[in-house]
Design a protein around this motif. Structure first.
Motif, mmCIF file in Angstrom:
data_model
loop_
_atom_site.group_PDB
_atom_site.id
_atom_site.type_symbol
_atom_site.label_atom_id
_atom_site.label_comp_id
_atom_site.label_asym_id
_atom_site.label_seq_id
_atom_site.Cartn_x
_atom_site.Cartn_y
_atom_site.Cartn_z
ATOM 1 N N THR A 166 0.828 -1.199 0.000
ATOM 2 C CA THR A 166 0.000 0.000 0.000
ATOM 3 C C THR A 166 0.868 1.257 0.000
ATOM 4 O O THR A 166 1.885 1.310 0.681
ATOM 5 C CB THR A 166 -0.891 0.008 1.254
ATOM 6 O OG1 THR A 166 -1.649 -1.199 1.286
ATOM 7 C CG2 THR A 166 -1.818 1.204 1.272
ATOM 8 N N SER A 196 -6.023 3.977 2.118
ATOM 9 C CA SER A 196 -5.774 2.711 2.800
ATOM 10 C C SER A 196 -4.573 2.814 3.730
ATOM 11 O O SER A 196 -3.544 3.381 3.365
ATOM 12 C CB SER A 196 -5.540 1.604 1.777
ATOM 13 O OG SER A 196 -6.666 1.455 0.929
ATOM 14 N N ASN A 209 -9.187 -3.738 5.201
ATOM 15 C CA ASN A 209 -8.208 -2.685 5.464
ATOM 16 C C ASN A 209 -8.849 -1.481 6.127
ATOM 17 O O ASN A 209 -10.043 -1.231 6.012
ATOM 18 C CB ASN A 209 -7.419 -2.299 4.210
ATOM 19 C CG ASN A 209 -8.183 -1.427 3.250
ATOM 20 O OD1 ASN A 209 -9.396 -1.496 3.180
ATOM 21 N ND2 ASN A 209 -7.473 -0.627 2.502
ATOM 22 N N ILE A 211 -9.260 2.526 6.724
ATOM 23 C CA ILE A 211 -9.231 3.724 5.892
ATOM 24 C C ILE A 211 -8.919 4.923 6.779
ATOM 25 O O ILE A 211 -9.738 5.346 7.605
ATOM 26 C CB ILE A 211 -10.558 3.928 5.147
ATOM 27 C CG1 ILE A 211 -10.961 2.641 4.411
ATOM 28 C CG2 ILE A 211 -10.429 5.094 4.182
ATOM 29 C CD1 ILE A 211 -9.968 2.177 3.369
#
Length: 291
Positions: A166, A196, A209, A211
């Motif tokens: 990410t 993310s 995931n 946020i």
């Protein structure tokens, strides 16, 4: 707070990260990055954290993972260190120089081949100067990839042939070919459009995931489509991890950093850890130096 979400720890942490289940001791492990605190505590421990075993380390400490022999490997600002079974620093394993002083190490996880993979993040600029490295048990350092703003949310598929990585600064989770040699192939966008932060892959191949800035956890299909989304009573969601003997409880970390006093009044549980039982199970963490 939704009926699905409950408070697991309310300790007023500045920045919760690196949550995982330590099956060796039947404890939840996590860190408060900015305070330099390593927490280890029981699954049924007190909400205020009084049952946790807490060790002070030189801040920032952004990631801790299990190591062969009963200790841990940890990421500090610009170094990787080995911790003993009590969580105290035993020795420095590797030094990871940043391109400038306004950076620190961030996400760190052990890959399926026993290497510690750790990335950096920018603190003072919008430049994409952050790198991701791997460190093996001998202390050998390899640069996996550069060009990140905030390297975050690492995961792998079951055989380690694909890595998911990410960049919070681009609101994108990427994926690329990976393998026993530790090389990362060309990256392709996978989960796009959300800020993310932490990422965890469930045993069914789907993803969860956090946020950051949105106060939510998203459950994604393996094809990148959204299955569902749940709200968390803290806007800055950070680490997510499956914990417990059956790895069937999802813990969700959050942060107080970057929030103004008015925001903290509106979200007083910020800096806490929340628990959700999504009806899914996770996979055990990998051990540094193992295979």
């Amino acid at each position: 707070m939704t009926a699905e979400i409950e408070v697991f720890r309310d300790t007023g942490a500045i920045l919760v990260e690196s949550i995982w289940w330590d099956a060796r001791t039947d404890e939840v492990v996590w860190v408060d990055i900015s305070a330099g605190l390593l927490h280890r505590g029981p699954l049924d421990g007190s909400r205020d954290g009084c049952d946790d075993r807490v060790v002070e380390l030189p801040p920032p400490v952004s990631a801790v993972q299990p190591a062969v022999g009963g200790g841990y490997i940890a990421a500090l600002k610009d170094s990787v260190v080995m911790l003993d079974a009590a969580g105290r620093i035993d020795r420095e394993l590797a030094r990871l120089p940043h391109r400038h002083d306004g950076m620190r190490l961030n996400e760190g996880k052990v890959d399926p081949f026993g290497r510690f993979v750790v990335g950096a993040m920018e603190l003072t600029s919008d430049d994409a100067d952050a790198a991701v490295w791997s460190v093996d048990a001998a202390g050998t350092v390899s640069v996996i990839r550069g060009g990140f703003g905030v390297a975050n949310g690492f995961e792998w598929d079951d055989d380690g042939a694909t890595m998911f990585i990410t960049d919070t600064s681009t609101s994108t989770v990427y994926r690329g070919a990976y393998g026993a040699d530790g090389r990362l192939g060309d990256l392709a966008p996978f989960l796009v459009g959300r800020m993310s932060d932490g990422l965890v892959r469930a045993s069914d191949g789907t993803f969860y995931n956090g946020i950051y800035g949105d106060g939510s956890v998203v459950h994604w299909n393996a094809d990148g489509s959204v299955v569902r989304e749940v709200s968390v009573p803290a806007p800055n969601v950070t680490s997510v991890a499956f914990v417990g003997p059956d790895l069937d409880q999802l813990l969700i970390g959050s942060a107080r950093e970057n929030l103004e006093e008015s925001q903290l009044r509106e979200a007083p549980l910020s800096g806490g850890i929340f628990r959700w039982r999504p009806g899914a199970t996770g996979r055990p963490v990998h051990t540094f130096g193992g295979r």
